[in-house]
Design an enzyme around this catalytic site. Sequence first.
Site, mmCIF file in Angstrom:
data_model
loop_
_atom_site.group_PDB
_atom_site.id
_atom_site.type_symbol
_atom_site.label_atom_id
_atom_site.label_comp_id
_atom_site.label_asym_id
_atom_site.label_seq_id
_atom_site.Cartn_x
_atom_site.Cartn_y
_atom_site.Cartn_z
ATOM 1 N N LYS A 53 -24.308 15.722 -34.061
ATOM 2 C CA LYS A 53 -23.963 14.636 -34.986
ATOM 3 C C LYS A 53 -24.797 13.395 -34.667
ATOM 4 O O LYS A 53 -25.316 12.729 -35.568
ATOM 5 C CB LYS A 53 -22.459 14.324 -34.895
ATOM 6 N N GLN A 97 -13.624 13.810 -32.141
ATOM 7 C CA GLN A 97 -13.977 15.228 -32.130
ATOM 8 C C GLN A 97 -12.754 16.068 -31.752
ATOM 9 O O GLN A 97 -12.104 15.803 -30.736
ATOM 10 C CB GLN A 97 -15.127 15.458 -31.130
ATOM 11 N N ASP A 120 -14.194 11.154 -41.123
ATOM 12 C CA ASP A 120 -13.846 12.579 -41.265
ATOM 13 C C ASP A 120 -12.874 12.822 -42.418
ATOM 14 O O ASP A 120 -12.657 13.972 -42.801
ATOM 15 C CB ASP A 120 -13.192 13.078 -39.963
#
Length: 287
Positions: A53, A97, A120
Amino acid sequence: MEAKIIDGNAIAKEVRTEWRLRAEYLTRLGVQPGLAVIIVGNNPASSIYVRNKAKACDETGIYSEIHEFLENASQNQVIERIQELNKDSKIHGILVQLPLPRHFEINKIIASIAVEKDADGFHLYNVGALVAGQTLFPPCTPSGVMKMLEKIGIVIEGRHAVVVGRSNIVGKPMALMLLEKSATVTICTSKTHNLMEHTVRADILVTAIGKPRIISADMVKSGATVIDVGINLMSDGKLTGDVDFNLVKKKAGYITPVPGGVGPMTITMLLCNTIKAAERFYAQISA
Ligand code: NDP
């Protein structure tokens, strides 16, 4: 006739090029998009995802920071860091994460991210907004699938879409996004009786199961668009999807490979959400 293979890498590249221009434009205006990634513990797969990422951010002109915590860090330590990042004007997107160590309550952690920085799209506000058809930040994997379908020109309206899997991060939002585009949607789970009865009727079949090659050719309608979200690590170290690719490609109209299908789109949509968040920030400060 064999299915057309949907090249996720090529589509991701095209989308990233479009968004890199937007990131560069914003940077020229004085707001470089910024993403903060929080990782707790030392899950090797998570470390690879986080590094990927950060690399993708770099290539797209996005500033990124990685905030690492030890496995035994407390939930409050992480929440405090998120609260600092919520106020940090260099950071427009924040993601945590997953998975987190067992002593963490995921919902509490996600709830501490400012809605306008929820890159997200997992914050309950954004989930609710998705249900209402007006989310700020759509979750990355299903929105990546939607972008793929758009790019290859698949008609969704009026088609029968079958989504196998109902997780909060893939299956459920996927079904909602297809519904929003006026597909007739069926959602299947591990409790579905006779899975094949449903999958064989799908014009668009999306599998997010996590079981290698569980979808065989006889479960797929001729000419269907088959999107395989599943990523399964095999004993020989290779990755495979939920779909028996070699046989299903002889029957489907379009099919995504694993790897090289949905995967590259997921990170791409994270970049898009971060840039979108920075654009909203710029609009606010310049209003
Ligand atoms: P989850 O384990 O959270 O969900 C799996 C879903 O599959 C569940 O809803 C489960 O049903 C359903 N399921 C399991 N077995 C069957 C079966 N035999 N028949 C029908 N449904 C079944 O996984 P995720 O949604 O997080 O991920 C799914 C897959 O996608 C994984 O392989 C993951 O690695 C991959 N993935 C890929 C991404 C990418 O970028 N390409 C991103 C995210 C995930 P039930 O709810 O009843 O248990």
